[in-house]
Write a protein that holds these residues in place. Sequence first.
Motif, PDB file in Angstrom:
ATOM      1  N   LYS A 251       0.818  -1.213   0.000  1.00  0.00           N
ATOM      2  CA  LYS A 251       0.000   0.000   0.000  1.00  0.00           C
ATOM      3  C   LYS A 251       0.851   1.263   0.000  1.00  0.00           C
ATOM      4  N   ASP A 252       2.024   1.172   0.589  1.00  0.00           N
ATOM      5  CA  ASP A 252       2.854   2.363   0.695  1.00  0.00           C
ATOM      6  C   ASP A 252       4.320   1.964   0.759  1.00  0.00           C
ATOM      7  N   SER A 255       5.566  -0.233   3.728  1.00  0.00           N
ATOM      8  CA  SER A 255       5.363  -1.677   3.612  1.00  0.00           C
ATOM      9  C   SER A 255       6.480  -2.319   2.792  1.00  0.00           C
TER      10      SER A 255
END
Length: 726
Positions: A251-252, A255
């Motif tokens: 997700k980002d 991560s």
Amino acid sequence: MKSNSLFIFLIVFLTAVATPVFSQQNFNFSFDQPINAPWFKIGDTTVFKSSIDQNTYYSAKGALRIESLKKNSAFGGIMMWLPSNLKGDSIEVSAMIKRENIIAGSYASMMLRIDPEIFFDNMANRQMNGTKNWENIKLKTKLVPNQTEGISIAFFLSGEGKMWVDDVLITVDGKDITKEAGMFVPFAKEISEPASSGISDFNSTPKIDQRLVDLGRIWGFLKYRHPAIAQGKYDWDQQLFKSINAVIMAKDNKSIEAHYAALLDSVGTTANYAKPLLENVVHEIDYSWIDELPFKDDLKDKLKRIRYSSFDQHHYFGFTGGAGNVLFKNEKKYENVLSADVGFRLLTLFRFWNMIEYFSPYKHLTDPKWEAVLKAAVPEMILSRDDRSYGLSLLKMISQVKDAHTGLWSTPKGLINYYGKYRMPIEIRIIEGKAVVTKVFESEQSGDKLSIGDVLISKEHKKIEEIRDSLWAYMSTPNEAVANRDLARKLVTSSSELVACEIVRDGEPITVNIVAMSASQIKPAPKDTVAFKMLDNNILYINHSLLRGKMITDNRLNWSKVKGIVIDDRNYPGDFLVFKLTPLLLTKPTDFVRFTSTSLQYPGTFVMSSPLQVGENANDCYQGKVAILVNEDTQSSAEYHVMAYQAAANVKVFGSQTAGADGNVSSIDLPGNQRTMLSGLGVYYPDQRETQRVGIKIDEIVKPSIKGIREGKDEVMEKALEYLNK
């Protein structure tokens, strides 16, 4: 029958094939199953038949039978690689062998070879021939695990007759290797080769693309630099598939950083290795990209600790004995992957890209720059979702190395007949910037004919310039000479059996329809068979491709009396003559070449060697003038030979730009059983002048002309003879 030719074959073969990871369950030492991997056939399969005989055997249900099908002087049989990571004091290979009607001069053979140059015995000196019932044959030698890069065994018949093999047993220190798993050093462990990566197609976006660029660099960096991965403790291809999934699903950035931190923890921490001190560094590996990663300093520092790690051997690479070019090992071919999914497409890219990154002495000459190739290729591989587009992406990636050695030497599923399965019965060369017919072959088909000197303007309603531009991105062209050579070869192919061509003949445009056909329907041009001959005015002509070392020895005295010598090097050498012909030309040892190479401790950094010399201290050298002929067909070993001959002051080179591709080649296996190579050594003149992409030094530029082609002249030869006759 001499064994040296087989010995030479095996040297070439063993240095060209990467050692596979081995499955103990697949040994098939009793030969009660078909001949499949890890066994593979060697020699001339048109003359020899290797099969399982279920009627004649020593035990179990079958035996290997090797038989000659006709009179010959060749050899044939089967071979396999053993695990190179066997540990112990000694290895013994034994087998039950039966032979029948093996004529004098022929022999049955069992071979054991340990590379690099540790042990070799093919039993040629024992001359196992005649007829004899089952006999236990053994070969035994010491093991040297820390130096071993490959172990192979083979059974073959050299010459005429029949042989059977059964009950093969390989022991290390008396223990059967198929039953003693503990005798392997902590290197390769067999993992099956899947046909799917488990990753479904996804879309390319700038964010995803950059994540994958970073992954490609980190994955390759850990593959070649982390000590645990060097030991072969991990299936690094499978790890790539897991990491691809992780970075595209993240997700980002936090991560992604957590994934890499966990990965580094899983393979273990390392010491903080100091940078090695090297002399004569020509190209140094650049690790500045680590600082540019979008992660915290703690993660980047962990990566930096690995940069200069040290190990005695590596699971994925080593170096050939003698020359020292890289030998890629334990790379899975994934032969069942006929249509590569996105995971395998990215594995292909990352494997190849990192091989060039760490092992190409000419990485600085790629076009575009190598880091830019990775950035451009990631989205292309993601979007190459059919066999044809993937094949073209693969061709494009490989071609950007701009090395004539680094072509795609296999055919992807989507590119079968891409250039056309038919051929016009002509040869074309690019002369004065135009596609000119230089040879016309006899064929089984009739129809419109082309003539020598015809200029091809368009083919199948496409201008030659348009065809050239469409092919350029997929051609491994180090320079204009090779680009023209390879374009000319592709212009004669077609997907149609009738090829519409627009030509210019005698200044007039003409439209013709040329019949194209399979290559087997074209009668090949007569081949030159004369290695040397005397021309007018006591000029000696040598065809370099046909010259052999013994010819030099036998004729040296006579050759020293000629007025001049022409060495035609517009071909590829048939023998290695660097140190055989130069004593005829040089009065003392003379520098002629330098090499750049990398090392196990510091891959990616290339160091310049001291000059290598040719020639001997002698007073009976040839004192006359020597002219060497070169062109775009002078490539690799041919260029190397010319460099050696150029060391003599009385040698002058005539012709046009050579291929600019030199240095011992290293084979590369890619997923889907695709193959390519790289030039594994850098080759330079003694003054460190580059030869790659440039070609060799030419004293007088001479190129064929269209007028000369039409008149049947060899203008390069004429200019050389004019020089010699002065």
